[in-house]
Write a protein that holds these residues in place. Sequence first.
Motif, short mmCIF file in Angstrom:
data_model
loop_
_atom_site.label_atom_id
_atom_site.label_comp_id
_atom_site.label_asym_id
_atom_site.label_seq_id
_atom_site.Cartn_x
_atom_site.Cartn_y
_atom_site.Cartn_z
N ARG A 26 -10.25 -1.80 3.88
CA ARG A 26 -9.19 -1.14 3.12
C ARG A 26 -9.65 -0.60 1.78
N LEU A 27 -10.85 -0.96 1.34
CA LEU A 27 -11.26 -0.67 -0.03
C LEU A 27 -11.34 0.83 -0.31
N ALA A 28 -11.87 1.60 0.61
CA ALA A 28 -11.95 3.05 0.39
C ALA A 28 -10.56 3.65 0.21
N HIS A 29 -9.60 3.18 0.99
CA HIS A 29 -8.23 3.67 0.83
C HIS A 29 -7.67 3.27 -0.52
N TRP A 30 -7.93 2.04 -0.97
CA TRP A 30 -7.47 1.62 -2.29
C TRP A 30 -8.05 2.52 -3.38
N CYS A 31 -9.34 2.85 -3.25
CA CYS A 31 -9.97 3.72 -4.25
C CYS A 31 -9.33 5.10 -4.26
N SER A 32 -8.85 5.56 -3.13
CA SER A 32 -8.17 6.85 -3.09
C SER A 32 -6.83 6.81 -3.81
N LEU A 33 -6.28 5.61 -3.98
CA LEU A 33 -5.01 5.43 -4.67
C LEU A 33 -5.19 5.06 -6.13
N ALA A 34 -6.32 4.44 -6.46
CA ALA A 34 -6.52 3.82 -7.77
C ALA A 34 -7.24 4.73 -8.75
N TRP B 122 -17.60 3.94 -4.96
CA TRP B 122 -16.16 3.84 -5.23
C TRP B 122 -15.66 5.06 -6.00
N HIS B 123 -16.50 5.65 -6.86
CA HIS B 123 -16.13 6.92 -7.48
C HIS B 123 -15.93 7.99 -6.41
N ALA B 124 -16.87 8.04 -5.47
CA ALA B 124 -16.79 9.05 -4.42
C ALA B 124 -15.51 8.90 -3.60
N ALA B 125 -15.01 7.67 -3.50
CA ALA B 125 -13.77 7.42 -2.75
C ALA B 125 -12.52 7.72 -3.56
N GLY B 126 -12.68 7.90 -4.89
CA GLY B 126 -11.53 8.32 -5.68
C GLY B 126 -11.29 7.60 -7.00
N GLU C 220 0.83 -1.21 0.00
CA GLU C 220 0.00 0.00 0.00
C GLU C 220 0.86 1.26 0.00
N ASP C 221 1.91 1.27 0.79
CA ASP C 221 2.81 2.43 0.83
C ASP C 221 3.48 2.63 -0.52
N PHE C 222 3.84 1.54 -1.18
CA PHE C 222 4.45 1.62 -2.50
C PHE C 222 3.49 2.23 -3.52
N LEU C 223 2.21 1.82 -3.46
CA LEU C 223 1.20 2.42 -4.34
C LEU C 223 1.08 3.91 -4.09
N ALA C 224 1.10 4.30 -2.83
CA ALA C 224 0.94 5.72 -2.50
C ALA C 224 2.07 6.56 -3.10
N THR C 225 3.28 6.01 -3.12
CA THR C 225 4.40 6.76 -3.69
C THR C 225 4.32 6.80 -5.21
#
Length: 324
Positions: free
Chosen positions: A178-186, A212-216, A147-152
């Motif tokens: 974790r799904l909302a956080h993944w959507c913020s990255l994806a 999921w759109h609302a999450a990113g 997850e940290d790698f995705l964020a970078t």
Amino acid sequence: MSPCQITVLGECVADAFTEPTSAPDELALRVLPGGGPANTAVSLARLGTPARFLARLSGDVFGRLFRARLEASGVDLSYAVEAAEPSTLAVAELDEKGQAAFSFHAQNTADWQWTADELARVDLSGTACLHTGSLALVREPGAAVVEDFLATATSRTTVSIDPNVRPLLVHPDVYRARLAHWCSLADVLRLSEDDLELLLPGTPPEQACDSWHAAGARLVVITHGAAGALASLDGERVRVPAVTTQVVDTVGAGDSFTAGLLHHLGAHGHLGGRLDRLSLDDVTEACRFAAQVAALTCSVAGPNPPWRTQVEELVPPFITSARD
């Protein structure tokens, strides 16, 4: 325009399929190299996309099998880690429709042991899209590192995630948390109707897409097997039919669909950013191509995605070729 490089991060799994024997007290297994992210990397490379795979490959008999398949398909393993731990094994039972149910042997195996130092060595400067998902995002101790790698990576590459929920190994609550956080990255979220039911039981697909759109996530694609796929781009939606085929089994079909989708988007210049120039017509074409790739995968045994020449024999040039 040539397809851009796509980097895939995740696990390799030895898929063992039961086979009949003449002795009632014996069980024969036929082992094929699999694992969702590995299947996606193989499919991308066979379609002609420069594909790099970030994996932790064991030196055991299964690890050697994984490496041989990936290299034979043209996957770049320059950043693969030579792992001391054993490989992950999954035993599959197929029902009368070719659907597979898996039991996993995955305790302390190589795939989940990512460290920050291992991923810090990866150069993403030439990568237009980073794809991951499945168990690599939820199995500790490596999940948080991934997850940290995705964020970078989000500032310099398109990020694609396929949750590929495996409830026998990890409770769906872990994915939900974790799904909302993944959507913020994806930028791209691809999942199956089974994933949807496990993550949001009883929720209409359109409602799930909106959340999921609302999450990113900008592009959400939900595959429905023989019923095709629903694609939603910032709330604009289209349904794309499946391609009729004689199904041998469905192993690897979703992974091949994801590869077809990303390959097509990359070949048409849409990867490398936040999908800002992507239209619903572009999404429709990409999903049609992905459906053909998935159908060809279903027409053979095991996770054996087609090569580009096989797809070109069946798909019109306007779908397979990049625009000028």
